[in-house]
Write a protein that holds these residues in place. Structure first.
Motif, PDB file in Angstrom:
ATOM      1  N   TYR A 153       0.834  -1.202   0.000  1.00 16.56           N
ATOM      2  CA  TYR A 153       0.000   0.000   0.000  1.00 16.56           C
ATOM      3  C   TYR A 153       0.871   1.255   0.000  1.00 16.56           C
ATOM      4  N   TYR A 154       1.884   1.273   0.850  1.00 16.65           N
ATOM      5  CA  TYR A 154       2.797   2.417   0.921  1.00 16.65           C
ATOM      6  C   TYR A 154       3.488   2.653  -0.427  1.00 16.65           C
ATOM      7  N   SER A 155       4.039   1.590  -0.985  1.00 15.56           N
ATOM      8  CA  SER A 155       4.786   1.737  -2.244  1.00 15.56           C
ATOM      9  C   SER A 155       3.876   2.158  -3.388  1.00 15.56           C
ATOM     10  N   ASN A 156       2.666   1.604  -3.441  1.00 22.25           N
ATOM     11  CA  ASN A 156       1.712   1.998  -4.479  1.00 22.25           C
ATOM     12  C   ASN A 156       1.338   3.473  -4.348  1.00 22.25           C
ATOM     13  N   LYS A 157       1.154   3.920  -3.126  1.00 27.41           N
ATOM     14  CA  LYS A 157       0.766   5.310  -2.884  1.00 27.41           C
ATOM     15  C   LYS A 157       1.891   6.285  -3.231  1.00 27.41           C
ATOM     16  N   VAL A 158       3.093   5.931  -2.835  1.00 27.97           N
ATOM     17  CA  VAL A 158       4.222   6.851  -2.969  1.00 27.97           C
ATOM     18  C   VAL A 158       4.887   6.769  -4.343  1.00 27.97           C
ATOM     19  N   TYR A 159       5.006   5.539  -4.889  1.00 31.62           N
ATOM     20  CA  TYR A 159       5.770   5.352  -6.129  1.00 31.62           C
ATOM     21  C   TYR A 159       4.917   4.922  -7.315  1.00 31.62           C
ATOM     22  N   GLY A 160       3.775   4.320  -7.080  1.00 28.65           N
ATOM     23  CA  GLY A 160       2.935   3.818  -8.161  1.00 28.65           C
ATOM     24  C   GLY A 160       2.799   2.303  -8.102  1.00 28.65           C
ATOM     25  N   PHE A 161       1.848   1.777  -8.866  1.00 24.59           N
ATOM     26  CA  PHE A 161       1.515   0.355  -8.795  1.00 24.59           C
ATOM     27  C   PHE A 161       2.604  -0.562  -9.351  1.00 24.59           C
ATOM     28  N   HIS A 162       3.561  -0.010 -10.081  1.00 22.34           N
ATOM     29  CA  HIS A 162       4.643  -0.848 -10.616  1.00 22.34           C
ATOM     30  C   HIS A 162       5.554  -1.373  -9.499  1.00 22.34           C
ATOM     31  N   LYS A 163       5.575  -0.695  -8.366  1.00 25.16           N
ATOM     32  CA  LYS A 163       6.502  -1.063  -7.280  1.00 25.16           C
ATOM     33  C   LYS A 163       5.758  -1.977  -6.297  1.00 25.16           C
ATOM     34  N   ASN A 164       5.655  -3.255  -6.656  1.00 20.71           N
ATOM     35  CA  ASN A 164       4.844  -4.187  -5.854  1.00 20.71           C
ATOM     36  C   ASN A 164       5.517  -5.525  -5.576  1.00 20.71           C
ATOM     37  N   LYS A 165       6.748  -5.687  -5.978  1.00 18.28           N
ATOM     38  CA  LYS A 165       7.458  -6.962  -5.799  1.00 18.28           C
ATOM     39  C   LYS A 165       7.849  -7.157  -4.332  1.00 18.28           C
ATOM     40  N   ILE A 166       7.557  -8.343  -3.808  1.00 24.64           N
ATOM     41  CA  ILE A 166       7.993  -8.726  -2.461  1.00 24.64           C
ATOM     42  C   ILE A 166       9.038  -9.830  -2.590  1.00 24.64           C
ATOM     43  N   VAL A 167      10.185  -9.631  -1.959  1.00 27.13           N
ATOM     44  CA  VAL A 167      11.273 -10.606  -2.008  1.00 27.13           C
ATOM     45  C   VAL A 167      11.395 -11.277  -0.644  1.00 27.13           C
ATOM     46  N   SER A 168      11.413 -12.589  -0.665  1.00 25.89           N
ATOM     47  CA  SER A 168      11.541 -13.398   0.537  1.00 25.89           C
ATOM     48  C   SER A 168      12.649 -14.425   0.311  1.00 25.89           C
ATOM     49  N   PHE A 169      12.861 -15.290   1.282  1.00 25.28           N
ATOM     50  CA  PHE A 169      13.982 -16.223   1.208  1.00 25.28           C
ATOM     51  C   PHE A 169      13.517 -17.674   1.283  1.00 25.28           C
ATOM     52  N   LEU A 170      14.189 -18.511   0.522  1.00 28.55           N
ATOM     53  CA  LEU A 170      13.904 -19.943   0.552  1.00 28.55           C
ATOM     54  C   LEU A 170      14.058 -20.475   1.969  1.00 28.55           C
ATOM     55  N   ASN A 171      13.175 -21.353   2.341  1.00 28.95           N
ATOM     56  CA  ASN A 171      13.192 -21.991   3.667  1.00 28.95           C
ATOM     57  C   ASN A 171      12.600 -21.120   4.766  1.00 28.95           C
ATOM     58  N   SER A 172      12.114 -19.928   4.411  1.00 22.59           N
ATOM     59  CA  SER A 172      11.553 -19.035   5.429  1.00 22.59           C
ATOM     60  C   SER A 172      10.124 -19.456   5.777  1.00 22.59           C
ATOM     61  N   PHE A 173       9.640 -18.895   6.889  1.00 21.62           N
ATOM     62  CA  PHE A 173       8.267 -19.160   7.322  1.00 21.62           C
ATOM     63  C   PHE A 173       7.700 -17.877   7.913  1.00 21.62           C
ATOM     64  N   HIS A 174       6.534 -17.446   7.389  1.00 28.95           N
ATOM     65  CA  HIS A 174       5.963 -16.170   7.832  1.00 28.95           C
ATOM     66  C   HIS A 174       4.495 -16.267   8.231  1.00 28.95           C
ATOM     67  N   GLY A 175       3.932 -17.470   8.331  1.00 29.88           N
ATOM     68  CA  GLY A 175       2.556 -17.594   8.774  1.00 29.88           C
ATOM     69  C   GLY A 175       1.741 -18.495   7.876  1.00 29.88           C
ATOM     70  N   ARG A 176       0.452 -18.656   8.224  1.00 29.03           N
ATOM     71  CA  ARG A 176      -0.416 -19.617   7.535  1.00 29.03           C
ATOM     72  C   ARG A 176      -1.611 -18.991   6.824  1.00 29.03           C
ATOM     73  N   THR A 177      -1.742 -17.661   6.861  1.00 21.57           N
ATOM     74  CA  THR A 177      -2.744 -17.073   5.972  1.00 21.57           C
ATOM     75  C   THR A 177      -2.252 -17.270   4.541  1.00 21.57           C
ATOM     76  N   PHE A 178      -3.138 -17.129   3.573  1.00 21.81           N
ATOM     77  CA  PHE A 178      -2.723 -17.463   2.208  1.00 21.81           C
ATOM     78  C   PHE A 178      -1.627 -16.526   1.706  1.00 21.81           C
ATOM     79  N   PHE A 179      -1.737 -15.241   2.036  1.00 22.19           N
ATOM     80  CA  PHE A 179      -0.708 -14.296   1.617  1.00 22.19           C
ATOM     81  C   PHE A 179       0.618 -14.628   2.294  1.00 22.19           C
ATOM     82  N   THR A 180       0.609 -14.811   3.621  1.00 18.05           N
ATOM     83  CA  THR A 180       1.864 -15.035   4.335  1.00 18.05           C
ATOM     84  C   THR A 180       2.501 -16.376   3.992  1.00 18.05           C
TER      85      THR A 180
END
Length: 405
Positions: free
Chosen positions: A123-150
């Motif tokens: 939301y912050y990046s879309n507001k400040v920079y535009g919708f093109h800035k939406n990539k999220i980078v994470s790491f293999l083997n990581s764990f961030h939760g069980r909701t579908f997004f996380t």
């Protein structure tokens, strides 16, 4: 007191009544005190798992109980249509613990804390920079939760496969790999999320150089750095937050587990620039920030956030490591001992890697509760205030369990 009717409970009843997302132990703990839990027959188990890092102050901590009872006589729930005093007190105390955060969002779990972080980053990046800035980078083997997004942001695909199309523009790269970061993070990236120690993934600490260069790369491309402190936060590694070991400043951190010392609560701490773009109604939580959970969490934070308490966590780490090395000299079963503070990972030698489930069962039989991380790592997450005598007794029981294998 142990109630007689509990003796009728068993694992078969659980399997009949509960959706089979879990495969619990046949042990049924019914009472806990300090670092120990007791089953219906009165057998005691030294708890080196702490409910997967949650009961950081042990079971039925007196000060947590006192806070619970006191607030329960005042106000349990009022909803976010109203301001409540415990939430304000906790937010003020949490913001004072970092050099970067100015606002807090309260939720009920680590998954919800991360869900809020990821939504806010986009939301912050879309507001400040535009919708093109939406990539999220994470790491293999990581764990961030069980909701579908996380679970899709997390880097273990066994948890996210099988539920249909996944959210797009999520990228997973090797952990502790600077070249991989440089090849993926660019001006279209809105956030990088990192665990300073991959707990679920095998208790793998981030390297100092990796974390510092990651911060610099995020700065270069105006990328938000999210540090997932769900498992590592609240004193677990010997500092209040694990990122403090790396001399960096995140843009967002997420907390849960030990924050409520057993009572469900999550928190997302953000800096001022993110807070400024937020609009009323873009996110929320019915139970998040309720007076009962916030009062308990404030008490937990007061206890843990003292240099004396954190120093004791670091001292207890040395006792654990000393005892583990003593065990290994006798039976030579570990490759290495990893982690910080009281988040410890014991990497098993190759010939024992297929025996990890047997080791967990054997340990429970001997009266000590341990965890698995990854495929071949034993994870220890004892209470942060565990007594030295319980460490040594638990290690003796663990040694007996390993001898059985």
């Amino acid at each position: 007191m142990i109630r007689k009717e509990i003796k009728t409970f068993n694992k078969k009843m659980f399997e009949k009544l509960i959706i089979p997302f879990y495969s619990p132990s046949s042990i049924i703990p019914i009472y806990g005190k300090g670092s120990r839990v007791f089953d219906r027959l009165g057998k005691d188990y030294i708890d080196f798992s702490s409910g997967i890092g949650v009961t950081a102050l042990g079971h039925c901590n007196f000060l947590i109980q006192k806070s619970l009872v006191l607030q329960s006589k005042k106000l349990w729930h009022i909803s976010n249509l109203f301001v409540n005093e415990p939430a304000i007190n906790l937010a003020q105390r949490l913001n004072s613990t970092t050099s970067f955060s100015s606002r807090v969002f309260f939720s009920n779990s680590g998954a919800e804390a991360n869900e809020a972080a990821f939504k806010l980053a986009r939301y912050y990046s879309n507001k400040v920079y535009g919708f093109h800035k939406n990539k999220i980078v994470s790491f293999l083997n990581s764990f961030h939760g069980r909701t579908f997004f996380t679970v899709c942001v997390g880097g273990q695909f066994k948890y996210s496969d099988g539920f249909g199309p996944k959210p797009s523009e999520i990228f997973h790269i090797p952990y502790n790999d600077i070249k991989a970061i440089k090849s993926v993070v660019d001006d279209s990236t809105c956030a990088v999320v990192v665990e300073p120690i991959q707990g679920e993934g095998g208790v793998i600490p981030a390297k100092m150089d990796f974390m510092q260069k990651l911060r610099n790369i995020c700065n270069k491309h105006d990328v938000l750095l999210i540090v997932d402190e769900i498992q590592t936060g609240m004193g677990r590694t010997g500092k209040l937050y694990c990122y403090e070991h790396y001399n960096i400043e995140p843009d967002i951190i997420t907390l849960a587990k030990a924050l409520g010392s057993g009572f469900p609560i999550g928190a997302t701490l953000v800096n001022e620039k993110i807070s400024k773009v937020v609009e009323i109604g873009i996110h929320g939580s019915t139970y998040g920030g309720n007076p009962l959970s916030c009062a308990i969490a404030e008490t937990s934070l007061k206890i843990i956030n003292s240099e004396k308490f954190l120093l004791n966590v670091r001292k207890k780490n040395k006792i654990f490591v000393k005892e583990l090395l003593k065990i290994n000299r006798r039976i030579n079963i570990f490759n290495e001992i990893r982690g910080k503070g009281l988040l410890l990972g014991i990497d098993l030698k190759n010939k024992y890697k297929n025996e990890i489930n047997k080791i967990i069962l054997s340990s429970a039989k001997e009266g000590v509760l341990i965890l698995k991380a990854g495929k071949n790592v034993i994870r220890l997450l004892p209470p942060l205030n565990i007594k030295n005598k319980d460490i040594k007794e638990g290690m003796f029981r663990f040694y007996k369990a390993l001898k059985n294998i």
